[in-house]
Design an enzyme around this catalytic site. Structure first.
Site: not given
Ligand code: NAP
Length: 280
Positions: A52, A77, A110
């Site tokens: 992200y 993650k 992830h």
């Protein structure tokens, strides 16, 4: 009914707030503000990822809040490009450095990426077991693992994942992956819990919301809570950040929970974990 967030116990004995705040697609420059707002209104569980690009902002908001570190549950993650054991170790070091909040609460693989790394996510998992053993994360888990991926870990792993973070919402109830997790003692974290907004105009959801005097988002988030799953809706809108946490002073009837579950169309908002292979 007390308006407090329940704590669920993971299979390793640690606890996790059942509702948190997700930061997928929160731009790095807006992360400090959004997470600060979330902490201000009472969220105590944050879900980020190296992918992200906003771990630094999450860490900054935690440090700036002045809250004791042990009052906030933080998940990150492992990104897809770093499944090789040495790469995973370096990626985890980077995550810890970027967050800069001490040990993590939960670290996940992830995506399983079964079409990459010769289909080997077991050696990656064994590296996460090292991180738990050395105390740099309290719990470890997986994300987007399908039933056969969980079965493989069951056979090969030393530690059972604490959670499986998978796509779940009324249009994609994902029951096979959900049940494969629960029957192994793995709690389900439901990502895209409101299908990124897509389920909020559904007439059945709108009608239940009208009946109970709540918003469609609150009704759908409450539906997850009553099914026992963990959720962390994302928003950068202050009024929605507050709206999404105000779901612990009402209940849905068993009929309404069933009616929302019956909206399932097996319609994903995100990629299929069996074929998803993006790196970078
Ligand atoms: N493990 C994985 O592979 C994976 C994949 C996806 C997501 N996740 C995690 O799950 C979290 C949540 O999923 P998500 O971000 O994909 O989607 P989501 O939480 O289902 O939906 C977020 C979207 O809904 C809007 N929204 C939020 N609250 C609302 C409300 N009360 N009323 C109307 N609209 C509202 C937001 O808009 P605004 O922001 O503009 O308000 C945003 O566009 C992520 O942040 C991430 O932590 C994990």
């Amino acid at each position: 009914m007390a308006n407090t967030i329940p704590a669920l116990t993971l299979n390793d004995g640690t606890t996790i707030p059942q509702l948190g705040f997700g930061v997928f697609q929160v731009p790095p420059e807006d992360t400090l503000e959004a997470v600060t707002k979330a902490l201000d209104v009472g969220y105590r569980h944050l879900d980020t990822a190296e992918m992200y690009g906003n771990e630094k902002g999450v860490g900054e908001a935690i440090r700036a809040s002045g809250l004791p570190r042990d009052e906030i549950f933080v998940t990150s993650k492992l990104n897809n490009g770093f499944h090789e054991p040495d790469d995973a170790r370096k990626a985890f070091d980077r995550t810890l450095a970027d967050l800069d909040i001490g040990p993590l609460d939960l670290f996940l693989i992830h995506w399983p990426l079964p079409t990459r790394y010769d289909g080997d996510y077991v050696s990656t998992w064994k590296v996460l077991e090292e991180f738990k053993a050395d105390g740099r994360t309290r719990s470890i888990g997986v994300s987007n693992f399908q039933p056969d991926h969980l079965a493989m870990l069951e056979k090969e792993a030393g530690v059972t994942p604490a959670v499986n973070q998978i796509e779940v919402h009324p249009y994609f109830t994902n029951e096979a992956a959900r049940q494969a997790s629960l029957e192994r003692g793995i709690l389900v974290e439901a990502w895209s819990p409101i299908a990124q907004g897509e389920v909020l105009d559904d007439p059945a959801v709108v009608e239940i919301a009208r009946k109970v005097g709540r918003t469609p988002a609150q009704v759908v988030l409450r539906w997850h809570i009553e099914r026992g799953d963990i959720v962390f809706p994302k928003s950068v809108t202050p009024s929605r950040i507050k709206e999404n946490i105000d779901i612990f002073d009402f209940e849905l009837s068993a009929e309404d929970v069933a009616a929302i579950g019956a909206l399932n169309r097996n319609q994903r908002t995100g990629p299929d974990p069996d074929t998803f292979d993006a790196i970078g």
